[in-house]
Design a protein around this motif. Structure first.
Motif, PDB file in Angstrom:
ATOM      1  N   SER A  10       3.650  -3.959  -1.694  1.00 35.48           N
ATOM      2  CA  SER A  10       3.815  -5.313  -2.239  1.00 35.48           C
ATOM      3  C   SER A  10       5.119  -5.972  -1.810  1.00 35.48           C
ATOM      4  O   SER A  10       5.397  -7.106  -2.185  1.00 35.48           O
ATOM      5  CB  SER A  10       3.758  -5.275  -3.769  1.00 35.48           C
ATOM      6  N   GLY A  11       5.929  -5.265  -1.026  1.00 34.10           N
ATOM      7  CA  GLY A  11       7.196  -5.825  -0.576  1.00 34.10           C
ATOM      8  C   GLY A  11       7.020  -6.840   0.537  1.00 34.10           C
ATOM      9  O   GLY A  11       5.922  -7.031   1.071  1.00 34.10           O
ATOM     10  N   GLY A  31      -4.989   3.301   1.711  1.00 34.39           N
ATOM     11  CA  GLY A  31      -4.463   3.106   0.370  1.00 34.39           C
ATOM     12  C   GLY A  31      -3.048   2.577   0.420  1.00 34.39           C
ATOM     13  O   GLY A  31      -2.502   2.299   1.493  1.00 34.39           O
ATOM     14  N   GLY A  32      -2.458   2.439  -0.739  1.00 33.12           N
ATOM     15  CA  GLY A  32      -1.093   1.934  -0.815  1.00 33.12           C
ATOM     16  C   GLY A  32      -0.457   2.243  -2.144  1.00 33.12           C
ATOM     17  O   GLY A  32      -1.139   2.540  -3.133  1.00 33.12           O
ATOM     18  N   PHE A  33       0.850   2.190  -2.138  1.00 33.15           N
ATOM     19  CA  PHE A  33       1.622   2.478  -3.345  1.00 33.15           C
ATOM     20  C   PHE A  33       2.693   1.412  -3.498  1.00 33.15           C
ATOM     21  O   PHE A  33       3.363   1.040  -2.534  1.00 33.15           O
ATOM     22  CB  PHE A  33       2.270   3.858  -3.237  1.00 33.15           C
ATOM     23  N   CYS A  34       2.842   0.899  -4.718  1.00 35.60           N
ATOM     24  CA  CYS A  34       3.874  -0.084  -5.022  1.00 35.60           C
ATOM     25  C   CYS A  34       4.005  -0.180  -6.534  1.00 35.60           C
ATOM     26  O   CYS A  34       3.295   0.502  -7.280  1.00 35.60           O
ATOM     27  CB  CYS A  34       3.549  -1.452  -4.409  1.00 35.60           C
ATOM     28  N   ALA A  38      -2.602  -0.394  -9.503  1.00 36.71           N
ATOM     29  CA  ALA A  38      -3.968  -0.772  -9.877  1.00 36.71           C
ATOM     30  C   ALA A  38      -4.338  -2.191  -9.437  1.00 36.71           C
ATOM     31  O   ALA A  38      -5.449  -2.643  -9.682  1.00 36.71           O
ATOM     32  CB  ALA A  38      -4.217  -0.616 -11.372  1.00 36.71           C
ATOM     33  N   GLU A  39      -3.424  -2.911  -8.774  1.00 35.07           N
ATOM     34  CA  GLU A  39      -3.775  -4.242  -8.258  1.00 35.07           C
ATOM     35  C   GLU A  39      -4.378  -4.125  -6.857  1.00 35.07           C
ATOM     36  O   GLU A  39      -4.069  -3.192  -6.105  1.00 35.07           O
ATOM     37  CB  GLU A  39      -2.553  -5.159  -8.244  1.00 35.07           C
ATOM     38  N   ASP A  40      -5.238  -5.051  -6.521  1.00 33.28           N
ATOM     39  CA  ASP A  40      -5.924  -5.017  -5.239  1.00 33.28           C
ATOM     40  C   ASP A  40      -4.931  -5.215  -4.089  1.00 33.28           C
ATOM     41  O   ASP A  40      -4.135  -6.164  -4.084  1.00 33.28           O
ATOM     42  CB  ASP A  40      -6.992  -6.104  -5.187  1.00 33.28           C
ATOM     43  N   LEU A  41      -4.971  -4.313  -3.103  1.00 34.91           N
ATOM     44  CA  LEU A  41      -4.019  -4.359  -2.000  1.00 34.91           C
ATOM     45  C   LEU A  41      -4.215  -5.595  -1.131  1.00 34.91           C
ATOM     46  O   LEU A  41      -3.242  -6.154  -0.606  1.00 34.91           O
ATOM     47  CB  LEU A  41      -4.134  -3.095  -1.156  1.00 34.91           C
ATOM     48  N   GLY A  42      -5.447  -6.022  -0.970  1.00 34.82           N
ATOM     49  CA  GLY A  42      -5.685  -7.245  -0.205  1.00 34.82           C
ATOM     50  C   GLY A  42      -5.085  -8.454  -0.885  1.00 34.82           C
ATOM     51  O   GLY A  42      -4.416  -9.276  -0.245  1.00 34.82           O
ATOM     52  N   GLY A  51     -11.136  -4.505  -2.591  1.00 37.78           N
ATOM     53  CA  GLY A  51     -11.685  -3.417  -3.388  1.00 37.78           C
ATOM     54  C   GLY A  51     -10.920  -2.121  -3.301  1.00 37.78           C
ATOM     55  O   GLY A  51     -11.418  -1.066  -3.696  1.00 37.78           O
ATOM     56  N   LEU A  52      -9.700  -2.191  -2.816  1.00 31.78           N
ATOM     57  CA  LEU A  52      -8.844  -1.006  -2.707  1.00 31.78           C
ATOM     58  C   LEU A  52      -7.573  -1.292  -3.487  1.00 31.78           C
ATOM     59  O   LEU A  52      -6.854  -2.248  -3.186  1.00 31.78           O
ATOM     60  CB  LEU A  52      -8.521  -0.729  -1.243  1.00 31.78           C
ATOM     61  N   ARG A  53      -7.301  -0.461  -4.492  1.00 32.65           N
ATOM     62  CA  ARG A  53      -6.204  -0.750  -5.412  1.00 32.65           C
ATOM     63  C   ARG A  53      -4.997   0.149  -5.167  1.00 32.65           C
ATOM     64  O   ARG A  53      -5.142   1.287  -4.709  1.00 32.65           O
ATOM     65  CB  ARG A  53      -6.689  -0.600  -6.863  1.00 32.65           C
TER      66      ARG A  53
END
Length: 262
Positions: A10-11, A31-34, A38-42, A51-53
């Motif tokens: 999210s940076g 995937g991703g971490f921030c 639980a928020e959608d990465l897109g 659809g990927l959180r």
């Protein structure tokens, strides 16, 4: 197809990395971490939801995503802990986060060597700054005077920037011109990194503007090189050059310069 996990999704740079993973051929977002778990990465990246959180913890996200490559643009405060996780999971990694100390790098070198990892830890993935470093390596033997300045907005995390420190290391070997001036006020001739004077300016430039200047001198001649970056998009070609080639490096490789991928 490389399955990429983005740490710091999210940076400012992380959002660009997510968008580029989605849009570039040969990569798939795993995937991703921030902090916005639980928020959608897109959506975090300014795209339609995919659809990927974002995962709740780094280790959990990496294990569940089955990623084979991680790209990290987080913060110096958590970077070493992140690296320990990547090492435990034997992941290839492209690291753009700066702020590691000399002691930290000793630990990194041990991890990479003992566990046969493939990591790129580069302070600046911009093509311009890396081409300048190649030029500096050729001219430094003839120019005994060198100073480096970095200019950033007041919220910049580190002073000096990781790029300024990288530039100082790159020009540290060479003749040293004598300076007879006595510092009336401590530090006015610059803080020394590997013997090179480095100055940091923090002024209200619009983020994410950054600027680095290298000045080299010899008798009757001065070279002044200024690299100004206006968006973080300029890092993406270098980041994905590293992401595309890191897996082809021998096990136990720590890449510190973008030119090592040529």
């Amino acid at each position: 197809m490389r399955r990429v996990f983005v740490s710091g999704a999210s940076g400012n740079v992380g959002r660009l990395v997510v968008r580029n993973v989605i849009e570039r051929d040969g990569f798939e977002l795993a995937g991703g971490f921030c902090r916005e778990c639980a928020e959608d990465l897109g959506a975090l990246a300014g795209l339609p939801p995919i659809g990927l959180r974002a995962s709740r913890t780094l280790r959990e996200g990496l294990e569940e995503s089955k990623a084979d490559l991680v790209i990290d643009f987080t913060s110096a405060a958590i970077l070493m802990a992140n690296l320990e996780v990547y090492a435990d999971l034997a992941l290839d990694a492209v690291i753009g986060t700066t702020g590691l100390s000399a002691e930290d790098f000793l630990r990194v070198e041990t991890l990479v060597s003992e566990r046969g990892l493939r990591w790129a830890i580069i302070s600046n993935y911009g093509l311009g700054i890396n081409l300048v470093m190649d030029f500096l390596s050729r001219v430094r033997p003839y120019f005994p005077y060198v100073t480096i300045s970095d200019r950033h907005h007041p919220a910049m995390a580190n002073a000096p920037s990781g790029t300024a420190a990288m530039l100082a290391q790159a020009v540290s070997e060479g003749p040293e011109g004598p300076v007879e001036s006595r510092e009336v006020y401590e530090g006015v001739l610059g803080g020394k990194i590997a013997g090179i004077p480095v100055h940091s300016e923090r002024l209200p430039y619009p983020a994410p503007f950054s600027e680095h200047e290298v000045v080299l001198g010899r008798k009757d001649e001065i070279i002044r090189i200024t690299i100004s970056d206006f968006t973080s998009e300029i890092y993406m070609d270098g980041v994905f050059l590293a992401a595309g080639r890191i897996s082809s490096m021998p096990a136990g490789t720590l890449v510190r310069k973008l030119s090592e991928f040529n």
